[in-house]
Design a protein around this motif. Structure first.
Motif, mmCIF file in Angstrom:
data_model
loop_
_atom_site.group_PDB
_atom_site.id
_atom_site.type_symbol
_atom_site.label_atom_id
_atom_site.label_comp_id
_atom_site.label_asym_id
_atom_site.label_seq_id
_atom_site.Cartn_x
_atom_site.Cartn_y
_atom_site.Cartn_z
ATOM 1 N N SER A 26 0.787 -1.333 -0.078
ATOM 2 C CA SER A 26 -0.155 0.062 0.095
ATOM 3 C C SER A 26 1.078 1.240 0.098
ATOM 4 N N VAL A 27 2.133 1.414 0.345
ATOM 5 C CA VAL A 27 2.927 2.349 0.344
ATOM 6 C C VAL A 27 3.253 2.696 -1.014
ATOM 7 N N ARG A 28 3.918 1.672 -1.810
ATOM 8 C CA ARG A 28 4.408 1.821 -3.204
ATOM 9 C C ARG A 28 3.117 1.761 -4.114
ATOM 10 N N HIS A 29 2.099 1.432 -3.669
ATOM 11 C CA HIS A 29 1.113 1.099 -4.546
ATOM 12 C C HIS A 29 1.326 0.262 -5.780
ATOM 13 N N ARG A 30 1.918 -0.853 -5.346
ATOM 14 C CA ARG A 30 2.140 -1.763 -6.382
ATOM 15 C C ARG A 30 1.715 -3.307 -5.699
ATOM 16 N N TRP A 31 1.443 -4.132 -6.680
ATOM 17 C CA TRP A 31 1.124 -5.701 -6.557
ATOM 18 C C TRP A 31 2.146 -6.583 -7.016
ATOM 19 N N LEU A 32 2.447 -7.547 -6.393
ATOM 20 C CA LEU A 32 3.104 -8.660 -7.067
ATOM 21 C C LEU A 32 2.284 -9.880 -6.795
ATOM 22 N N VAL A 33 2.021 -10.392 -8.138
ATOM 23 C CA VAL A 33 0.753 -11.453 -8.292
ATOM 24 C C VAL A 33 1.627 -12.853 -8.632
ATOM 25 N N ARG A 34 1.317 -13.796 -7.997
ATOM 26 C CA ARG A 34 1.799 -15.212 -8.580
ATOM 27 C C ARG A 34 0.887 -16.122 -8.607
ATOM 28 N N CYS A 35 0.640 -16.641 -9.872
ATOM 29 C CA CYS A 35 -0.599 -17.717 -10.349
ATOM 30 C C CYS A 35 0.215 -18.973 -10.226
ATOM 31 N N ASP A 36 -0.391 -20.209 -9.568
ATOM 32 C CA ASP A 36 0.164 -21.501 -9.532
ATOM 33 C C ASP A 36 -0.963 -22.321 -9.786
ATOM 34 N N GLY A 37 -0.678 -23.292 -10.711
ATOM 35 C CA GLY A 37 -1.734 -24.485 -10.771
ATOM 36 C C GLY A 37 -2.810 -24.012 -11.564
ATOM 37 N N LEU A 38 -2.832 -23.070 -12.590
ATOM 38 C CA LEU A 38 -3.818 -22.502 -13.345
ATOM 39 C C LEU A 38 -3.580 -23.499 -14.671
ATOM 40 N N ALA A 39 -4.747 -23.879 -15.067
ATOM 41 C CA ALA A 39 -4.823 -24.724 -16.508
ATOM 42 C C ALA A 39 -4.195 -23.699 -17.517
ATOM 43 N N PRO A 40 -3.657 -24.244 -18.422
ATOM 44 C CA PRO A 40 -3.186 -23.535 -19.685
ATOM 45 C C PRO A 40 -4.456 -23.022 -20.460
ATOM 46 N N ASN A 41 -4.364 -21.830 -20.977
ATOM 47 C CA ASN A 41 -5.582 -21.352 -21.682
ATOM 48 C C ASN A 41 -5.458 -21.813 -23.107
ATOM 49 N N ALA A 42 -6.892 -22.030 -23.760
ATOM 50 C CA ALA A 42 -7.270 -22.222 -24.983
ATOM 51 C C ALA A 42 -6.471 -21.183 -25.828
#
Length: 192
Positions: free
Chosen positions: A108-124
């Motif tokens: 909330s100080v730097r107004h940034r997010w670090l997002v990690r996605c694991d185990g998601l199925a590959p997209n079409a």
């Protein structure tokens, strides 16, 4: 025995200077080959040295670029994970019959997010995951994440600008080019 027909020439001794000329010619030919071989070896060594130097320079530049990138990523990750203003949000998800998770480190100080996605199925081929900020003004696109392979994905995101409060996050499956508003199936929708 072959002399009986008188066909054999009588042996003669060659002149002494002939022997010297024959030996000199034989030795002269032998001396040319070592020079030619030496010239080829020097030329090959020169080409090899040029190639090795060029390869080393290329690999050194690539190593320096990768080291700088790793340093930047380490800085980003350590500031997110160890920052006192960082909030950890773990969201279990299910895609394509698979259970995975989306982890958000919200600074909330730097107004940034670090997002990690694991185990998601590959997209079409014509689809992608799209992450959304839920703001006080509605849904704002955060990131488009086409997942072609079965592997984790990490993204660093800037939060929306001043005047918008982020109230939550969502993820949907959208067309590969993305969408200005979510229209596809929701993977998750979370109010913070």
């Amino acid at each position: 025995m072959t002399d009986w027909l008188g066909m054999v020439a009588s042996p003669r001794t060659p002149p002494p200077e002939l022997k010297g000329r024959v030996l000199a010619r034989a030795l002269a030919r032998r001396r040319r080959w070592p020079l030619a071989v030496a010239a080829l070896v020097v030329a090959a060594a020169g080409v090899g040295t040029w190639w090795a130097t060029r390869t080393i320079d290329t690999l050194t530049a690539e190593r320096d670029r990768l080291a700088a990138r790793v340093g930047a990523l380490e800085d980003t990750v350590s500031s997110f994970i160890h920052g006192p203003a960082t909030r950890l949000i773990q969201i279990p998800v299910s895609t394509g019959g698979r259970v995975g998770s989306v982890t958000i480190f919200a600074d909330s100080v730097r107004h940034r997010w670090l997002v990690r996605c694991d185990g998601l199925a590959p997209n079409a081929q014509d689809q992608a995951y799209q992450l959304w900020f839920i703001t006080d003004k509605g849904m704002e696109p955060a990131a488009l994440m086409p997942m072609d392979a079965d592997r984790a994905m990490v993204l660093a995101l800037e939060m929306p600008g001043a005047g918008e409060r982020v109230l939550g996050a969502a993820m949907s499956i959208e067309p590969r080019a993305g969408s200005p508003q979510p229209h596809g199936p929701m993977v998750f929708h979370l109010e913070l």
